[in-house]
Structures are given as C-alpha cells and as structure tokens.
Design an enzyme around this catalytic site. Structure first.
Site, PDB file in Angstrom:
ATOM      1  N   GLU A 421       0.837  -1.215   0.000  1.00  0.00           N
ATOM      2  CA  GLU A 421       0.000   0.000   0.000  1.00  0.00           C
ATOM      3  C   GLU A 421       0.865   1.257   0.000  1.00  0.00           C
ATOM      4  O   GLU A 421       0.539   2.252  -0.654  1.00  0.00           O
ATOM      5  CB  GLU A 421      -0.958   0.001   1.199  1.00  0.00           C
ATOM      6  CG  GLU A 421      -1.953  -1.164   1.246  1.00  0.00           C
ATOM      7  CD  GLU A 421      -2.774  -1.336  -0.030  1.00  0.00           C
ATOM      8  OE1 GLU A 421      -2.987  -0.356  -0.749  1.00  0.00           O
ATOM      9  OE2 GLU A 421      -3.181  -2.486  -0.302  1.00  0.00           O
ATOM     10  N   HIS A 549     -15.226  -8.820  -9.660  1.00  0.00           N
ATOM     11  CA  HIS A 549     -14.775  -7.922 -10.728  1.00  0.00           C
ATOM     12  C   HIS A 549     -15.634  -8.049 -11.984  1.00  0.00           C
ATOM     13  O   HIS A 549     -15.673  -7.132 -12.801  1.00  0.00           O
ATOM     14  CB  HIS A 549     -13.307  -8.196 -11.068  1.00  0.00           C
ATOM     15  CG  HIS A 549     -12.382  -7.991  -9.900  1.00  0.00           C
ATOM     16  ND1 HIS A 549     -12.402  -8.803  -8.790  1.00  0.00           N
ATOM     17  CD2 HIS A 549     -11.436  -7.056  -9.660  1.00  0.00           C
ATOM     18  CE1 HIS A 549     -11.487  -8.390  -7.927  1.00  0.00           C
ATOM     19  NE2 HIS A 549     -10.898  -7.329  -8.424  1.00  0.00           N
TER      20      HIS A 549
HETATM   21  O1  X8Z Z   1      -9.048  -6.996  -6.465  1.00  0.00           O
HETATM   22  C1  X8Z Z   1      -7.970  -7.140  -5.947  1.00  0.00           C
HETATM   23  C2  X8Z Z   1      -7.539  -6.232  -4.812  1.00  0.00           C
HETATM   24  C3  X8Z Z   1      -7.800  -4.805  -5.147  1.00  0.00           C
HETATM   25  S1  X8Z Z   1      -6.761  -4.218  -6.385  1.00  0.00           S
HETATM   26  C4  X8Z Z   1      -8.355  -6.569  -3.582  1.00  0.00           C
HETATM   27  N1  X8Z Z   1      -7.138  -8.143  -6.332  1.00  0.00           N
HETATM   28  C5  X8Z Z   1      -7.502  -9.098  -7.377  1.00  0.00           C
HETATM   29  C6  X8Z Z   1      -8.552 -10.108  -6.929  1.00  0.00           C
HETATM   30  O2  X8Z Z   1      -8.908 -10.111  -5.743  1.00  0.00           O
HETATM   31  O3  X8Z Z   1      -9.024 -10.904  -7.748  1.00  0.00           O
HETATM   32  C7  X8Z Z   1      -5.795  -8.373  -5.816  1.00  0.00           C
HETATM   33  C8  X8Z Z   1      -5.360  -9.629  -6.487  1.00  0.00           C
HETATM   34  C9  X8Z Z   1      -6.210  -9.779  -7.698  1.00  0.00           C
HETATM   35 ZN    ZN Z   2      -2.572  -2.711  -4.839  1.00  0.00          ZN
END
Ligand code: X8Z
Ligand code: ZN
EC number: 3.4.-.-
Length: 690
Positions: A421, A549
């Site tokens: 971070e 996502h």
């Molecule tokens: O979404 C995230 C973080 C925020 S950038 C919590 N990541 C991806 C996921 O959870 O799928 C970090 C690793 C990949």
């Molecule tokens: Zn990050």
C-alpha cells in the site's frame, strides 16, 4: 429523446474517427480544431476534476471508515454530482478533433476523457447502467449462506445451544460421504438470523482451511447459488448497455473499449503470447499439485491425468493456491518463511510496520509521506465503528492528502501489505505534479505491478534477515528456498491462467453475445486453468457472477499483466542495484540506483506511454511487457518440479467427455447427430498437456 440524447445525436452527425495514441482509427470525436479553446478547456477541466475528485474521494473515505446511513447518502450525492460532471466534460471533450491538436499531451488528455467513458449513452441509459452495476454489487455483497452440517436456526433453541445435526448435508458430512446434487438444492434461506456466513471472511476461510471435501463442495456451491441466478439477467442488460456505449464512442464493442487503455493494436495477440510463454511453468506446477491432491483426496476425486476439481485449491475461484501450501510443501521438515511470531516477540505494532514501510522507500531515495498521511490514515481497525477492512491506498487529488486504510494486524502478511500500500502512496507522490488526467499508472497494470515489484524485495529471505526478523540456524538453505519459491508460485504462477481467462470470457461475451455464458466460462476455466466444476452446472447457474470484478464492471486483464510486469520491473531494480545472484533472493533495500529506476517509472504517471517507460526502464532492450523475468525467478523451482513430475504420464491435463458433460449445454450433449457431437468435442474437449 431527452436533451442529452439530442445533443449526442447532433454531435454524431458531424463525428468522425480520430487516431488514438496507438495509431488506429476508431475513437469517434468532433470537428472543433480551435487549439486555444481546447487548451483553455483542459486547464479548466484539470481544476474542476481535481476538486470533484477530492469531494468524491473524501465522501467515499468517510463512508468506508465509518459505515452509517448518513455517510452513505452523502457519498451517493457526491457521486451523482460527479456523474453530471463526467457527462458534461465528455460532451465538451468529444467535440474537439483531438488528432488535429498540435500538443501531443493535450491530445492525450482529450482522448483520456472520451476513451473509457460511457457518457455517450443517453441520460436514461447512462443512469440505468450505473444503477444495474450498483444493484449487482448489492446482490453480491449481501450474499450469505448457512453453515454446513448443521440444522437451520430454530428460534426456540438458544443460539449457544449446539444444534442437532439432522440435515442431509449434515449426515453426509458426519460420515464424509458424497453429497447428492438434490441434497445440495435444499433451500434454507428462511432462517436469516442463522444463515449469515459471508464470502469474507467465513466462506473464504473454509475454502482455505477445510480439507473435508463435502464441506468444500457445500460452500463452493452455496455461494454460487446465492449470487449467479440473481445476477444473470442484470448482467445481460449491462452487456447490452455497455456495448451500446462502446459503439456510440466508436468501438466495436465494450471489450474493444476496455482494451483501448493499453494503446496496443495487437493487444489480444500480445497477451496470448505472454500466456503461452508462462503456460509450461504453470503446467509443471499444476501436475505436481494434482499429485499431492490425489494423496489427500484420492483418485476417485482427482483423475491422475485430468483437470482438478475447482473446490480443492483453497480459493473460491481456484485463483490463488497459497492456502493449500500444507498439502504441497516441497520439504515439510524445513520451515515455511513466516516471521509473524518473531514480529510479535519483538513487540511490533501497526504504526511501526508502516514506519518500516516508509523507511524502505526513503532508503531508496524516494519521498517520505507527508504529515497529513499520519494524521488521516486508518492503520488499525477502530473499536467503536463499523468499517470496510480491505486494505487500500487513497489519493485525495489535492497534492496534500494521501491515506491508507488497513485493519493491520501484526503478521508477516500484513507487513507485506503495508509495503504494497505504501508503494501506491509513493506512486501518487511521484506523479503529483502531473495534470489530474495523468495522475495514474502508464497503463492499468502499472500501479499493481510497481507495488508488487517493491514487495518482492521485502518478502524474501535476505531482506527479512537484514531486518533481524529471520535467522536460519539449522535448516538446509536449499530446502528453505524451495519452500519459499513454492509459496510464491502458489500465489503468482497459479494465478496467471485465471487472471488471463477472466477477460477472455468477458470479451467473448461482449463480442459474441450472451448465449451459453456459463458453459463458455467453464470451457475457458478448463482450457486455461485445467479446472472443472465439482458438480454439474447449467445455464440456470451464472458462475462468472461469483467473481466480484465481473459484476462490478472492473477490468481484470490488468492483474494478469501486472503479475508479469512486477517481475520485469523487479529484475530491472536488481540490475540497477548491481545484484547478480538468484532473482528470488534479490533485496534492493538502500539502493539509490534502484530507487532512481523506480522513480523514473512512476514520475511520468500516464503522461508517457507504457512502451516508452518499459524501453527506458530496460535501457532500450525492449518496449514490451515480457514474462522472461518471472520465468527466471521461478527457474530453480521449475527444475525441482520437473524432477518431481518425471514419472507423470501427462504434464498438464487431458479432458474427456465427462469433464465437458459437467457444464456443456444439455442440448449439445443429447444430440446424437455425429457431426454435432464431433463439433462439441472439438470445441470443448481439450488436450492441454505437453
Ligand atoms: O481486487 C484485488 C484487490 C484490489 S486491487 C483486492 N485483487 C484481485 C482479486 O482479488 O481478484 C488483488 C489480487 C487480484
Ligand atoms: Zn494494490
């Protein structure tokens, strides 16, 4: 048609396609070539956008660090104002002919306002797509399941009294027998007081720590039951609207619009090429892990030459396998690198961990964080109020206020997270003097890549030794190294095919439509990850909806590229620091030369193209993201894996008709027509071995 719709229609009449930075013609823009006017517009935009960004970010910060209805309303009000601002700015920016602006930086800024936005939609549809995304997030965030193996809540029985275990799952669980699909369909949502297990932390913890197959299967399926079916129709409408916005803006579809951020006309081919270069390493890891899973769960659960059932890999999406380290550790008699107990022994606190992270970057010659950081940040979970605990770094867009929100606990994992971070904060500080539109990574992968590259120098044996947190007194250094590399591979290498396939699927939906969405999801999971669903899936399920996502409209390919790029950046830092040993043991702490390379990557923000930054970082060797450094980092482990896998029949996986039958549409399976059957086999059954 409302006024906004009218003005867009008028604008479209005179619109033509401008060249974006990659030189391809597709972004649709206007005809105004008045340079002085455009420059003035961008100056005003910069001031207003920074102010807007400050207000929205502050309202979001207040909400996530103090979740109240009042703060939620305030945040929604600010978001509504910023939506209006986005629409207005988009209309003004899109009226210019960016390609005719003499100043390349101004041209780039205009394109950035127009390129990724959906403001080309009518006001109604713009509001609708935002509302749909909000609703999908709400469904996702409110998904709760019942505990496994216990009878649903009986209001007459005290919560503290152990519940009788009479449900079919409970019986199966007690005897560790397979659960029938029909048993899993039991609907127990009528017991809301009791059925309150959420993805984070309860469900994720079970997937990470339980080794009882039926329990894993239960939570794997239940979470999908609570998300997918409720999200499917909303997602289909979202696809329609996102595509409409993309076409209005001049793109072929919404995937094309998402990819435009990478300024690479052959982006899909470039990404696929990278995937092909890392696939052999993944298959070695996969084959070794499959053998270890067979030892734990038996050949009835995992076929020796086949794909792996997705619920056995320690994670809801089989994307990160680090939680099954206990099952696959190369040398169980040697330790796994974890300095948590030493940190506790030395009396570490969250504040000290952040001070250490700051000192790491200052030791490279980078900037200390401003006093506002220490005043405003939330570095530990507050006692009296409800907060969102996911770690994140915040830029308040006023060149003064930067903060981190992290519910830090004294663990090694959180020590790595503080450095991660803090790297984001360092990035913000480095590009602070850029215009608002360029205060971002060179492409969407850069921020994560830089943050992870820095942490590769922290989570490693020599660095933790230097900090006085680790001493190897009696163990074989080779064994400790292999254990360390295995834990890194479970996190980074195992992740690559997942991070690659998510947007392959999403782009195919935007491009080819919303038919057989679930079968296409599993087809890609099988092809790239080599995983199958542990239980039959149909088109009534919508398993992509189990990934946040996807439903929250966040592109994902950036995580694939960031994972590759972080090793490439890391190797360049190590070269600059004069390091010549094994890459996984490189520590750039206190190297001003490494700090200079890092600073040169960060300072331009998005004002410089990713290819120019990579060219400068590699001193002209390449201008492309390359997986060579990642492969080099894991080379010692790969050699070890090849020896472990020497007697395996198949490196990778062969999939057969039964694997495909788990998700292929019934219609296709029951079709006796020989040609259709062959088509089905060629489209779904995959030999993915070498
Ligand atoms: O979404 C995230 C973080 C925020 S950038 C919590 N990541 C991806 C996921 O959870 O799928 C970090 C690793 C990949
Ligand atoms: Zn990050």
């Amino acid at each position: 048609m409302n006024m906004a719709g009218k003005s867009i229609a008028l604008f479209c009449l005179f619109a033509f396609y401008t060249r974006n930075a990659a030189g391809d013609d597709y972004l649709r823009m206007g005809t105004n070539t008045n340079t002085a006017e455009a420059t003035q517009f961008l100056r005003e935009y910069d001031r207003e956008a920074s102010g807007m960004c400050y207000r929205v970010t502050m309202s979001q910060w207040k909400f996530v660090t103090n979740i109240t209805e009042y703060n939620r309303r305030r945040m929604l009000e600010e978001l509504a104002l910023s939506t209006k601002f986005e629409k207005l700015s988009w209309r003004k920016a899109a009226a210019y002919d960016a390609s005719r602006l003499p100043d390349p930086q101004g041209r780039k800024q205009l394109i950035r306002i127009v390129q990724a936005s959906r403001a080309s939609l009518s006001d109604d549809k713009f509001a609708e797509i935002q509302q749909i995304i909000t609703e999908m997030k709400e469904v996702y965030n409110s998904a709760k399941i019942c505990p496994f193996g216990q009878k649903p809540y009986d209001p007459h029985v005290s919560r503290t009294t152990p519940q009788p275990t009479e449900s079919p799952e409970a019986k199966a669980y007690q005897h560790n027998q397979p659960i029938q699909n029909s048993q899993l369909h039991q609907d127990i949502t009528d017991y809301p007081n009791y059925c309150d297990m959420q993805l984070d932390p309860e469900i994720s913890r079970i997937l990470a720590h339980s080794r009882i197959e039926n329990e894993l299967l239960y939570v794997w399926k239940s979470f999908r039951d609570k998300t997918g079916p409720k999200l499917k129709n909303k997602f289909m409408r979202y696809v329609q609207l996102a595509n409409e916005a993309a076409v209005n803006t001049g793109y072929r579809d919404a995937g094309d619009q998402m990819r435009a951020a990478y300024d690479d006309t052959s982006f899909r081919e470039s990404v696929e090429e990278i995937y092909n270069q890392v696939a052999p390493l993944y298959k070695q890891l996969f084959t070794y892990v499959r053998r270890r899973l067979i030892l734990r769960y038996g050949e009835a659960s995992v076929r020796p030459d086949g794909p792996i059932p997705a619920h056995l890999l320690g994670n809801m999406w089989a994307q990160n396998w680090k939680s099954i380290m206990d099952l696959v550790m190369p040398f169980p008699q040697s330790p796994n690198l974890d300095v948590t107990s030493e940190m506790l022994r030395q009396g570490f606190t969250p504040l000290r961990m952040f001070q250490m992270a700051e000192e790491f970057y200052v030791s490279l010659g980078l900037r200390p964080v401003p006093p506002e950081f220490w005043r405003g940040s939330m570095l530990a979970r507050p006692a009296q109020r409800s907060v969102q605990c996911t770690a994140s770094a915040w830029d308040f867009c006023n060149r003064i206020d930067y903060r981190i929100k992290q519910c830090t606990e004294v663990t090694m994992q959180d020590l790595i997270s503080t450095h991660h971070e803090m790297a984001h904060i360092q990035y913000y500080l480095q590009y602070a003097d850029q215009p608002q539109l360029f205060r971002d990574g060179a492409n969407p992968a850069f921020h994560e890549a830089v943050a992870n590259a820095a942490t590769l120098s922290v989570y490693n044996i020599p660095h933790l030794q230097r900090l006085g947190l680790y001493q190897n007194k009696s163990h074989d250094p080779y064994e400790v190294s292999m254990n360390f590399l295995m834990s890194m591979a479970l996190e980074k290498v195992a992740y690559l095919p997942f991070a690659f396939m998510v947007d392959q699927w999403r782009w195919s939906i935007f491009e080819d439509g919303v038919h057989n969405m679930n079968a296409r999801w599993w087809q890609m999971k099988l092809r790239y990850q080599g995983v199958t669903p542990p239980i039959g899936r149909t088109e009534a399920d919508f398993d992509p909806g189990s990934k946040y996502h996807i439903i929250s409209d966040q592109e994902y390919i950036k995580y694939f590229l960031a994972t590759i790029l972080e090793f490439q950046i890391f190797e360049q830092l190590c070269i600059a620091a004069g390091y010549t040993g094994h890459l996984h043991e490189c520590d750039v702490y206190r190297s001003r030369d490494a700090g200079r390379v890092l600073s040169e990557i960060m300072q331009p923000g998005a004002s410089m193209s990713a290819s120019d930054i990579i060219r400068s970082m590699t001193r002209g060797k390449t201008n492309r993201i390359s997986p060579e450094s990642l492969v080099k980092y894991f080379r010692p482990l790969e050699l070890w894996l090849r020896v472990q896998n020497r007697d395996e029949q198949v490196i990778g996986w062969n999939s057969n008709f039964h694997d495909v039958a788990l998700f292929a549409p019934q219609r296709a399976l029951s079709n006796t027509n020989c040609f259709s059957f062959l088509m089905l086999l060629t489209s779904f059954v995959i030999v993915n071995s070498m």
